[in-house]
Each structure stands twice: as structure tokens, then as C-alpha cells.
Write a protein that holds these residues in place. Sequence first.
Motif, PDB file in Angstrom:
ATOM      1  N   PRO A  95     -10.216  30.511  -1.738  1.00  0.00           N
ATOM      2  CA  PRO A  95     -10.889  31.693  -1.116  1.00  0.00           C
ATOM      3  C   PRO A  95     -10.653  31.851   0.434  1.00  0.00           C
ATOM      4  O   PRO A  95     -10.561  32.952   0.710  1.00  0.00           O
ATOM      5  CB  PRO A  95     -12.241  31.366  -1.597  1.00  0.00           C
ATOM      6  CG  PRO A  95     -12.175  30.609  -2.720  1.00  0.00           C
ATOM      7  CD  PRO A  95     -10.968  29.858  -2.511  1.00  0.00           C
ATOM      8  N   TRP A 118     -22.687  40.416  -5.579  1.00  0.00           N
ATOM      9  CA  TRP A 118     -22.291  40.082  -7.279  1.00  0.00           C
ATOM     10  C   TRP A 118     -21.008  39.658  -7.100  1.00  0.00           C
ATOM     11  O   TRP A 118     -20.711  38.676  -8.162  1.00  0.00           O
ATOM     12  CB  TRP A 118     -22.326  41.394  -7.994  1.00  0.00           C
ATOM     13  CG  TRP A 118     -22.201  41.221  -9.452  1.00  0.00           C
ATOM     14  CD1 TRP A 118     -22.895  40.355 -10.454  1.00  0.00           C
ATOM     15  CD2 TRP A 118     -21.238  42.035 -10.201  1.00  0.00           C
ATOM     16  NE1 TRP A 118     -22.105  40.384 -11.575  1.00  0.00           N
ATOM     17  CE2 TRP A 118     -21.371  41.364 -11.573  1.00  0.00           C
ATOM     18  CE3 TRP A 118     -20.464  43.105 -10.106  1.00  0.00           C
ATOM     19  CZ2 TRP A 118     -20.804  42.050 -12.704  1.00  0.00           C
ATOM     20  CZ3 TRP A 118     -19.782  43.741 -11.321  1.00  0.00           C
ATOM     21  CH2 TRP A 118     -19.731  42.915 -12.713  1.00  0.00           C
ATOM     22  N   GLN A 159     -19.799  37.608  -5.263  1.00  0.00           N
ATOM     23  CA  GLN A 159     -19.655  36.059  -4.745  1.00  0.00           C
ATOM     24  C   GLN A 159     -19.818  35.253  -5.824  1.00  0.00           C
ATOM     25  O   GLN A 159     -19.240  34.059  -5.973  1.00  0.00           O
ATOM     26  CB  GLN A 159     -20.782  35.808  -3.936  1.00  0.00           C
ATOM     27  CG  GLN A 159     -21.011  36.647  -2.982  1.00  0.00           C
ATOM     28  CD  GLN A 159     -19.958  36.845  -1.840  1.00  0.00           C
ATOM     29  OE1 GLN A 159     -19.317  35.740  -1.474  1.00  0.00           O
ATOM     30  NE2 GLN A 159     -19.406  37.928  -1.456  1.00  0.00           N
ATOM     31  N   PHE A 160     -20.242  35.630  -7.154  1.00  0.00           N
ATOM     32  CA  PHE A 160     -20.342  34.670  -8.175  1.00  0.00           C
ATOM     33  C   PHE A 160     -19.299  34.834  -9.569  1.00  0.00           C
ATOM     34  O   PHE A 160     -18.664  35.959  -9.749  1.00  0.00           O
ATOM     35  CB  PHE A 160     -21.888  35.250  -8.955  1.00  0.00           C
ATOM     36  CG  PHE A 160     -22.911  34.760  -8.058  1.00  0.00           C
ATOM     37  CD1 PHE A 160     -23.423  33.820  -7.562  1.00  0.00           C
ATOM     38  CD2 PHE A 160     -23.414  35.959  -7.166  1.00  0.00           C
ATOM     39  CE1 PHE A 160     -24.341  33.496  -6.252  1.00  0.00           C
ATOM     40  CE2 PHE A 160     -24.309  36.028  -6.082  1.00  0.00           C
ATOM     41  CZ  PHE A 160     -25.058  34.670  -5.827  1.00  0.00           C
ATOM     42  N   GLN A 161     -19.194  33.915 -10.354  1.00  0.00           N
ATOM     43  CA  GLN A 161     -18.186  33.851 -11.327  1.00  0.00           C
ATOM     44  C   GLN A 161     -18.523  34.697 -12.301  1.00  0.00           C
ATOM     45  O   GLN A 161     -17.556  35.234 -12.892  1.00  0.00           O
ATOM     46  CB  GLN A 161     -18.200  32.417 -12.098  1.00  0.00           C
ATOM     47  CG  GLN A 161     -17.036  32.235 -12.990  1.00  0.00           C
ATOM     48  CD  GLN A 161     -16.913  30.778 -13.458  1.00  0.00           C
ATOM     49  OE1 GLN A 161     -17.612  29.761 -12.978  1.00  0.00           O
ATOM     50  NE2 GLN A 161     -16.245  30.633 -14.619  1.00  0.00           N
ATOM     51  N   ALA A 162     -20.118  35.292 -12.631  1.00  0.00           N
ATOM     52  CA  ALA A 162     -20.426  36.101 -13.320  1.00  0.00           C
ATOM     53  C   ALA A 162     -19.608  37.391 -13.298  1.00  0.00           C
ATOM     54  O   ALA A 162     -19.230  38.069 -14.064  1.00  0.00           O
ATOM     55  CB  ALA A 162     -21.784  36.449 -13.282  1.00  0.00           C
ATOM     56  N   GLU A 204     -16.326  37.766 -12.403  1.00  0.00           N
ATOM     57  CA  GLU A 204     -15.119  37.364 -12.935  1.00  0.00           C
ATOM     58  C   GLU A 204     -14.950  37.643 -14.722  1.00  0.00           C
ATOM     59  O   GLU A 204     -14.202  38.053 -15.169  1.00  0.00           O
ATOM     60  CB  GLU A 204     -14.591  36.225 -12.590  1.00  0.00           C
ATOM     61  CG  GLU A 204     -14.317  36.001 -11.279  1.00  0.00           C
ATOM     62  CD  GLU A 204     -14.318  34.236 -10.943  1.00  0.00           C
ATOM     63  OE1 GLU A 204     -13.692  33.650 -11.736  1.00  0.00           O
ATOM     64  OE2 GLU A 204     -14.639  34.068  -9.732  1.00  0.00           O
ATOM     65  N   GLU A 205     -16.229  37.274 -14.947  1.00  0.00           N
ATOM     66  CA  GLU A 205     -16.483  37.141 -16.618  1.00  0.00           C
ATOM     67  C   GLU A 205     -16.829  38.888 -17.124  1.00  0.00           C
ATOM     68  O   GLU A 205     -16.492  38.884 -18.282  1.00  0.00           O
ATOM     69  CB  GLU A 205     -17.657  36.241 -16.949  1.00  0.00           C
ATOM     70  CG  GLU A 205     -17.107  34.743 -16.638  1.00  0.00           C
ATOM     71  CD  GLU A 205     -18.319  33.851 -16.612  1.00  0.00           C
ATOM     72  OE1 GLU A 205     -19.501  34.398 -16.820  1.00  0.00           O
ATOM     73  OE2 GLU A 205     -18.007  32.692 -16.489  1.00  0.00           O
ATOM     74  N   GLN A 206     -17.614  39.363 -16.128  1.00  0.00           N
ATOM     75  CA  GLN A 206     -18.096  40.332 -16.813  1.00  0.00           C
ATOM     76  C   GLN A 206     -17.444  41.656 -16.448  1.00  0.00           C
ATOM     77  O   GLN A 206     -17.507  42.781 -17.245  1.00  0.00           O
ATOM     78  CB  GLN A 206     -19.626  40.745 -16.145  1.00  0.00           C
ATOM     79  CG  GLN A 206     -20.620  39.556 -16.745  1.00  0.00           C
ATOM     80  CD  GLN A 206     -21.996  39.701 -16.091  1.00  0.00           C
ATOM     81  OE1 GLN A 206     -22.161  40.548 -15.189  1.00  0.00           O
ATOM     82  NE2 GLN A 206     -22.898  38.762 -16.605  1.00  0.00           N
ATOM     83  N   VAL A 225      -9.625  37.271  -9.620  1.00  0.00           N
ATOM     84  CA  VAL A 225     -10.133  36.385  -8.612  1.00  0.00           C
ATOM     85  C   VAL A 225      -9.792  36.527  -7.078  1.00  0.00           C
ATOM     86  O   VAL A 225     -10.323  36.333  -6.441  1.00  0.00           O
ATOM     87  CB  VAL A 225     -10.036  34.959  -9.057  1.00  0.00           C
ATOM     88  CG1 VAL A 225     -10.329  33.992  -8.224  1.00  0.00           C
ATOM     89  CG2 VAL A 225     -10.513  34.766 -10.447  1.00  0.00           C
ATOM     90  N   ASN A 265     -11.565  36.972  -3.995  1.00  0.00           N
ATOM     91  CA  ASN A 265     -11.785  36.257  -2.845  1.00  0.00           C
ATOM     92  C   ASN A 265     -11.640  36.980  -1.421  1.00  0.00           C
ATOM     93  O   ASN A 265     -12.282  36.291  -0.588  1.00  0.00           O
ATOM     94  CB  ASN A 265     -10.765  35.272  -2.793  1.00  0.00           C
ATOM     95  CG  ASN A 265     -10.892  34.302  -3.920  1.00  0.00           C
ATOM     96  OD1 ASN A 265     -12.047  34.141  -4.306  1.00  0.00           O
ATOM     97  ND2 ASN A 265      -9.791  33.729  -4.281  1.00  0.00           N
ATOM     98  N   ARG A 306     -15.331  37.289  -0.905  1.00  0.00           N
ATOM     99  CA  ARG A 306     -16.128  35.606  -0.886  1.00  0.00           C
ATOM    100  C   ARG A 306     -15.595  35.118   0.520  1.00  0.00           C
ATOM    101  O   ARG A 306     -16.464  34.255   1.234  1.00  0.00           O
ATOM    102  CB  ARG A 306     -15.539  34.981  -1.956  1.00  0.00           C
ATOM    103  CG  ARG A 306     -16.111  35.286  -3.356  1.00  0.00           C
ATOM    104  CD  ARG A 306     -15.469  34.843  -4.554  1.00  0.00           C
ATOM    105  NE  ARG A 306     -15.830  35.422  -5.563  1.00  0.00           N
ATOM    106  CZ  ARG A 306     -15.366  35.076  -6.962  1.00  0.00           C
ATOM    107  NH1 ARG A 306     -14.459  34.224  -7.195  1.00  0.00           N
ATOM    108  NH2 ARG A 306     -16.198  35.533  -7.918  1.00  0.00           N
TER     109      ARG A 306
END
Length: 289
Positions: free
Chosen positions: A77, A154, A156-159, A161-163, A202, A206, A209
Motif C-alpha cells: 500500500p 470504508w 480502508q478495510f478488507q470488507a 474488497e469483499e463486498q 486492492v 491502496n 489507504r
Amino acid sequence: MTGERDPHEFEATRIGLSGATLNVIDVGTGPAVLLLHGFPDRATMWRYQIRALVDAGHRVIAPDLRGFGDSDRPADPGAYSLAALTTDVTDLLDHCGVDHVSIAAHDWGAPIGWGLAATAPDRVRHLAALSVGHPEAFMSAGLEQKQLSWYMLWFQFQAAEEQLPLDDWAMFRRWIHGGIPRGQDPDVDRQLADLERPGALVAGLNWYRANMPPVVFAQDSFGVDLPPVTCPVLAIHGEHDPALGERQIIESKKYVTGPWRYVKLPGVGHFLPVTARERVNELLTEFFA
């Protein structure tokens, strides 16, 4: 869309620079114009402006910025700090033998453009900032802008990437494209196809991030004392931009000592080079002339 130009009509070359290898469109002859895109785009977003500016007698340089398109996508990042991204651009200009350039920049490309215009005034002839104002004007634009920028937290979080990819990117399409389904707009389809490549989502996140972590998001200033922008500036904003309010671009004038012009485009949202292409072409060719 009938009459749509092939978005890949401009050949690109991969150019190795000190920090990354970028995929770059470099066409035309004459005074140089640099086009900087943002999230989640690539250089071909500018295809209408590339053609118009080349026809107007310019050399146009349009890179896929680091992490996007067919350029390198570093995993770290920290590789997406504005300092690193700006170095990519200055290295690219040096590689292309360009000492003086006019810049049009949209979304994340705009902070790079603002920073170059402020810190390298001998290199930047004109700056056209689309959608995004001066970094300090953005940071100090108040609670309304913080609310519009909710997604930066939002991301900033892996959520995220998943959602984001769920249900064929339904939330992304509703939020930034008014819910348009896949298959109805070539630019939406291009963005989704790019984001679906390994590591691409991602890499795009980044950028946020590295440059807008929560501690920075809560502040009213980046705390960086940039010199004033002395070149002519054209600021363009879409009336219905879902992520960027008008205040942050209007108040950018405070950081400009050169000629200033602000244009508000009625009835359009965020992706101005595409959705308001004819007006943007007109404004840029006039400004850079």
C-alpha cells in the motif's frame, strides 16, 4: 452507444520508470498535454479528449497510472503515496523529453496535478482540474464533504474488497453510476472488467489507504504547506457529483495566484470526460490554446 469510438484505438507503450512500469498513450505533435485519470479508470477514459486535443495540434500523453489499467500494480500500500505517484509522472515527462506541459486531471489524478502545478511551476503551463479541487480546499470543505467522502473510510478495510464485487458490483453501480446494469454502458463495463482482474481492486483501494487513512480523514488540513499555484487554472465540476461537493472546488481559488476560471456543468455527475465529453473537449481545447 452508436458512434462510440473504439476505446483501444490509441496504441500504448509500456515505459519503465524508476518506480514502476506504466502503460502510456503518446500521440500527436505540438505543445504537450498530460492527462491524468483517477479511480477506477485508465487512460482510455480520456479517448474523446485525446482525439480533440490531437486534432487541435497537441501532443497528448496519457498514462495508466500506477495500479490501474495495464500499468504495474505493486502489492505494498505504501507504494501508492502521492509522492511516489507524482514521481512516476515527473519521470514520465523526463522520459518523453517534455520540459513544459499543460495538465488535465480528474479524480485522483487531480491531487497529482495540483501538486505538480504548485511545486514545479516552471514545468506546468496550465492546470485543468476536473471534479477535485486543491488538496487543502478538499480537506477544509466541511462536514458535508466528509459525509460525501464516507467511502474513503470504508475503503480502508478488507470488507470493501469483499463486498464491492458482490451481486455483480451492485453497490458500486448504484453509488457512482446510478444503478446502470452491466452491458448498457461501455465505460461502466470497462471499469468493472478492470476491477475484476487479479490484484486490481486492492491496488485501486491502496490509493486511499496510502493517502487518506482515518487519522488524515478526520483532519481539516493535510498539513503540507504547498506554494500557491501560479499558472492559469480551469476548475470544472459536475452538478450531480455523488462524491465531491462544489465547495471544495470553488474554494480552491484561495490557493491560486494565477488566472482562475470555474465552470459548473449542469445535469452531469462524476465522470466528466465521458458524460460531458463535448463540453469538456470544448473547454480544454480553448484553455490549452
